[in-house]
Structure formats: structure tokens, C-alpha cells
Design a protein around this motif. Structure first.
Motif, PDB file in Angstrom:
ATOM      1  N   ASN A  17      64.893  44.582  60.994  1.00  0.00           N
ATOM      2  CA  ASN A  17      63.459  44.757  60.768  1.00  0.00           C
ATOM      3  C   ASN A  17      63.133  45.579  59.539  1.00  0.00           C
ATOM      4  O   ASN A  17      62.094  45.381  58.934  1.00  0.00           O
ATOM      5  CB  ASN A  17      62.809  45.416  61.984  1.00  0.00           C
ATOM      6  CG  ASN A  17      62.796  44.514  63.177  1.00  0.00           C
ATOM      7  OD1 ASN A  17      62.958  43.309  63.036  1.00  0.00           O
ATOM      8  ND2 ASN A  17      62.631  45.066  64.350  1.00  0.00           N
ATOM      9  N   MET A  18      63.987  46.530  59.172  1.00  0.00           N
ATOM     10  CA  MET A  18      63.673  47.476  58.103  1.00  0.00           C
ATOM     11  C   MET A  18      63.330  46.758  56.805  1.00  0.00           C
ATOM     12  O   MET A  18      62.360  47.100  56.155  1.00  0.00           O
ATOM     13  CB  MET A  18      64.851  48.429  57.871  1.00  0.00           C
ATOM     14  CG  MET A  18      64.569  49.518  56.888  1.00  0.00           C
ATOM     15  SD  MET A  18      63.411  50.744  57.459  1.00  0.00           S
ATOM     16  CE  MET A  18      64.420  51.641  58.603  1.00  0.00           C
ATOM     17  N   MET A  19      64.099  45.754  56.418  1.00  0.00           N
ATOM     18  CA  MET A  19      63.882  45.105  55.133  1.00  0.00           C
ATOM     19  C   MET A  19      62.740  44.087  55.169  1.00  0.00           C
ATOM     20  O   MET A  19      62.081  43.886  54.167  1.00  0.00           O
ATOM     21  CB  MET A  19      65.160  44.402  54.679  1.00  0.00           C
ATOM     22  CG  MET A  19      66.301  45.359  54.424  1.00  0.00           C
ATOM     23  SD  MET A  19      65.955  46.481  53.094  1.00  0.00           S
ATOM     24  CE  MET A  19      66.417  45.467  51.723  1.00  0.00           C
ATOM     25  N   LEU A  20      62.524  43.443  56.281  1.00  0.00           N
ATOM     26  CA  LEU A  20      61.564  42.339  56.296  1.00  0.00           C
ATOM     27  C   LEU A  20      60.267  42.631  57.041  1.00  0.00           C
ATOM     28  O   LEU A  20      59.234  42.067  56.695  1.00  0.00           O
ATOM     29  CB  LEU A  20      62.221  41.098  56.913  1.00  0.00           C
ATOM     30  CG  LEU A  20      63.457  40.608  56.179  1.00  0.00           C
ATOM     31  CD1 LEU A  20      64.094  39.453  56.933  1.00  0.00           C
ATOM     32  CD2 LEU A  20      63.089  40.185  54.775  1.00  0.00           C
ATOM     33  N   PRO A 107      66.282  45.919  45.875  1.00  0.00           N
ATOM     34  CA  PRO A 107      67.072  44.718  45.573  1.00  0.00           C
ATOM     35  C   PRO A 107      66.400  43.416  46.009  1.00  0.00           C
ATOM     36  O   PRO A 107      66.696  42.350  45.495  1.00  0.00           O
ATOM     37  CB  PRO A 107      68.373  44.929  46.353  1.00  0.00           C
ATOM     38  CG  PRO A 107      68.446  46.380  46.619  1.00  0.00           C
ATOM     39  CD  PRO A 107      67.029  46.859  46.719  1.00  0.00           C
ATOM     40  N   VAL A 108      65.483  43.507  46.963  1.00  0.00           N
ATOM     41  CA  VAL A 108      64.793  42.323  47.471  1.00  0.00           C
ATOM     42  C   VAL A 108      63.595  41.966  46.599  1.00  0.00           C
ATOM     43  O   VAL A 108      63.183  40.820  46.528  1.00  0.00           O
ATOM     44  CB  VAL A 108      64.346  42.566  48.930  1.00  0.00           C
ATOM     45  CG1 VAL A 108      63.564  41.394  49.474  1.00  0.00           C
ATOM     46  CG2 VAL A 108      65.549  42.858  49.801  1.00  0.00           C
ATOM     47  N   ASN A 136      57.149  38.886  44.979  1.00  0.00           N
ATOM     48  CA  ASN A 136      58.106  37.822  45.241  1.00  0.00           C
ATOM     49  C   ASN A 136      59.304  38.385  45.993  1.00  0.00           C
ATOM     50  O   ASN A 136      60.256  38.859  45.403  1.00  0.00           O
ATOM     51  CB  ASN A 136      58.556  37.171  43.929  1.00  0.00           C
ATOM     52  CG  ASN A 136      59.477  35.988  44.156  1.00  0.00           C
ATOM     53  OD1 ASN A 136      59.683  35.558  45.281  1.00  0.00           O
ATOM     54  ND2 ASN A 136      60.035  35.474  43.083  1.00  0.00           N
ATOM     55  N   ASN A 137      59.256  38.298  47.312  1.00  0.00           N
ATOM     56  CA  ASN A 137      60.351  38.750  48.165  1.00  0.00           C
ATOM     57  C   ASN A 137      61.457  37.690  48.118  1.00  0.00           C
ATOM     58  O   ASN A 137      61.246  36.545  48.493  1.00  0.00           O
ATOM     59  CB  ASN A 137      59.845  38.947  49.596  1.00  0.00           C
ATOM     60  CG  ASN A 137      60.904  39.431  50.536  1.00  0.00           C
ATOM     61  OD1 ASN A 137      62.029  38.939  50.546  1.00  0.00           O
ATOM     62  ND2 ASN A 137      60.541  40.404  51.357  1.00  0.00           N
ATOM     63  N   HIS A 139      64.043  37.285  49.928  1.00  0.00           N
ATOM     64  CA  HIS A 139      64.495  36.787  51.232  1.00  0.00           C
ATOM     65  C   HIS A 139      63.517  35.793  51.851  1.00  0.00           C
ATOM     66  O   HIS A 139      63.941  34.822  52.473  1.00  0.00           O
ATOM     67  CB  HIS A 139      64.724  37.936  52.210  1.00  0.00           C
ATOM     68  CG  HIS A 139      65.935  38.746  51.902  1.00  0.00           C
ATOM     69  ND1 HIS A 139      67.206  38.235  51.908  1.00  0.00           N
ATOM     70  CD2 HIS A 139      66.060  40.047  51.554  1.00  0.00           C
ATOM     71  CE1 HIS A 139      68.066  39.178  51.589  1.00  0.00           C
ATOM     72  NE2 HIS A 139      67.397  40.287  51.364  1.00  0.00           N
ATOM     73  N   THR A 140      62.217  36.042  51.691  1.00  0.00           N
ATOM     74  CA  THR A 140      61.231  35.176  52.342  1.00  0.00           C
ATOM     75  C   THR A 140      60.618  34.167  51.383  1.00  0.00           C
ATOM     76  O   THR A 140      60.018  33.191  51.831  1.00  0.00           O
ATOM     77  CB  THR A 140      60.093  36.013  52.956  1.00  0.00           C
ATOM     78  OG1 THR A 140      59.372  36.658  51.899  1.00  0.00           O
ATOM     79  CG2 THR A 140      60.622  37.041  53.944  1.00  0.00           C
ATOM     80  N   GLY A 141      60.717  34.419  50.069  1.00  0.00           N
ATOM     81  CA  GLY A 141      60.071  33.555  49.090  1.00  0.00           C
ATOM     82  C   GLY A 141      58.563  33.752  49.043  1.00  0.00           C
ATOM     83  O   GLY A 141      57.850  32.956  48.443  1.00  0.00           O
ATOM     84  N   GLU A 142      58.074  34.794  49.678  1.00  0.00           N
ATOM     85  CA  GLU A 142      56.643  35.068  49.737  1.00  0.00           C
ATOM     86  C   GLU A 142      56.351  36.414  49.083  1.00  0.00           C
ATOM     87  O   GLU A 142      57.249  37.176  48.770  1.00  0.00           O
ATOM     88  CB  GLU A 142      56.180  35.118  51.198  1.00  0.00           C
ATOM     89  CG  GLU A 142      56.378  33.820  51.932  1.00  0.00           C
ATOM     90  CD  GLU A 142      56.082  33.949  53.418  1.00  0.00           C
ATOM     91  OE1 GLU A 142      55.423  33.042  53.931  1.00  0.00           O
ATOM     92  OE2 GLU A 142      56.515  34.922  54.040  1.00  0.00           O
ATOM     93  N   SER A 143      55.079  36.673  48.913  1.00  0.00           N
ATOM     94  CA  SER A 143      54.633  38.004  48.517  1.00  0.00           C
ATOM     95  C   SER A 143      54.314  38.767  49.792  1.00  0.00           C
ATOM     96  O   SER A 143      54.037  38.169  50.826  1.00  0.00           O
ATOM     97  CB  SER A 143      53.385  37.923  47.649  1.00  0.00           C
ATOM     98  OG  SER A 143      53.664  37.268  46.433  1.00  0.00           O
ATOM     99  N   GLN A 144      54.347  40.089  49.707  1.00  0.00           N
ATOM    100  CA  GLN A 144      53.961  40.858  50.875  1.00  0.00           C
ATOM    101  C   GLN A 144      53.494  42.248  50.475  1.00  0.00           C
ATOM    102  O   GLN A 144      53.901  42.785  49.450  1.00  0.00           O
ATOM    103  CB  GLN A 144      55.077  40.958  51.900  1.00  0.00           C
ATOM    104  CG  GLN A 144      56.239  41.819  51.504  1.00  0.00           C
ATOM    105  CD  GLN A 144      57.320  41.827  52.579  1.00  0.00           C
ATOM    106  OE1 GLN A 144      57.539  40.835  53.260  1.00  0.00           O
ATOM    107  NE2 GLN A 144      57.990  42.939  52.729  1.00  0.00           N
TER     108      GLN A 144
END
Length: 192
Positions: A17-20, A107-108, A136-137, A139-144
Motif C-alpha cells: 500500500n505504501m507506494m500505490l 523512483p515511481v 505520471n506514475n 506503476h499505474t500509468g496514471e497521474s495521482q
């Protein structure tokens, strides 16, 4: 990385959970949420309307509570609130902890931006409130955008997060409602 993150980074719940994700709360009703801390303090939250509990686990060293909008699933969500309680952690600096979490995220996301909204004491407890934006994350290919609030209680460390995901390189939405929610998440002493 601070001693706290090294100690808990091996925990499967935190590591995944920490990274995402990074967020939390609990309570199906729209009433104040009180999470007791061994009769010493309570974390007070109000559950946002239109949210449901998507995951919760209470353990001896860590408890995790997650909520997402009612119409979304854990596989496909745009917003998530999480509350992580690290039991018997009484000596962490919330500001340093959030610094370390943001360093783990670098790094993500190479275009990481952050804003510090508050660092100091609330109700006598060391507290930090920050925002992080990633366009641009990897891992997810999304912004957050992630809003973090860390509170060091007498016995436990609380991390509350509100994550908002949106399409890659999309202009970040104004998160005033979410920021206001975290501003009102407070730890209250209940000892005499």
C-alpha cells in the motif's frame, strides 16, 4: 530511510500500500469515527458520504482501514482514503516520516511535486499535513495526488491519506474537500 519505515517496510500490507495507495478511515455511517488508542487518545474522523469500507485489518503491530467511493471497486478506483495505525510506535517525527515516504515514491514518479500545508502540533500531538502530486506514475500509468497526514500519538503513529487518481498528464483537480477532511482528522486525549 528512517528506522520506522525499515522496521515496517517488510510488512506485506504496508509494502503493497505504501507506494500505490496511502490513505484511510473507517465507519459506514456519516457519524464521527473514533479509533481508541488504549484509552489514552482517539483519532476523530468523519466518514465522507458516498464512501464504503473496502478493506480493514486490525493487527498487533499495524491496523489498516481503507475506503473507496460506493460505486467503485478495489480493482478500479479513483479515490481511496486509508488510515494506518502503527501500534506501540511512540517516537517518530511525522515530518521526517512523510519526507521518507516521498523519497520512496521518487523512483515511481520523476516529476514529483509536493506542498507542505502544516507541520507542528495539533492538540499537543506532533503532526504533518502534506500533498504530493505525480503526473505520471510508472506503476499505474496514471497521474495521482496524495494528501498525507501523520500524527504521532502517545502510543501509536497514525497516517491518514487521501489518494486521487486521474488520467496521465491530466491537470490535477482542486482537492479542497479532501484537504479539509484531513485538516479535521484530529487526535484527542481521553486520559483524565
Amino acid at each position: 530511510m528512517c528506522r520506522f519505515l525499515r522496521k515496517f517496510a517488510t510488512n506485506a500490507i504496508l509494502a503493497s500500500n505504501m507506494m500505490l495507495l496511502m490513505l484511510s478511515a473507517v465507519n459506514a455511517a456519516n457519524a464521527p469515527l473514533l479509533l481508541a488508542d488504549a484509552e489514552v487518545e482517539e483519532l476523530q474522523l468523519k466518514t465522507p458520504s458516498q464512501f464504503k469500507i473496502s478493506y480493514q485489518e486490525k493487527g498487533k503491530t499495524i491496523s489498516v482501514y481503507e475506503m473507496i467511493p460506493e460505486q467503485e471497486t478495489l480493482d478500479n478506483w479513483t479515490q481511496m482514503i486509508s488510515h494506518q495505525v502503527f501500534h506501540n510506535v511512540s517516537d517518530e517525527n511525522p515530518n521526517t516520516l512523510i519526507d521518507d515516504i516521498l523519497k520512496m515514491f521518487e523512483p515511481v514518479c520523476h516529476s514529483l511535486q509536493q506542498t507542505n500545508y502544516f507541520t507542528g502540533k495539533e492538540n499537543g500531538y506532533p503532526t504533518t499535513l502534506r500533498a504530493q502530486q505525480c503526473r505520471n506514475n510508472k506503476h499505474t500509468g496514471e497521474s495521482q495526488t496524495v494528501l498525507y497526514k501523520a500524527i504521532q500519538g502517545e502510543n501509536n503513529l497514525h497516517i491518514i491519506q487521501w489518494v486521487y487518481r486521474y488520467p496521465k498528464n491530466f491537470v490535477a483537480p482542486v482537492l479542497s474537500e479532501q484537504l479539509n477532511y484531513l485538516k479535521h482528522a484530529t487526535l484527542q486525549s481521553i486520559s483524565g
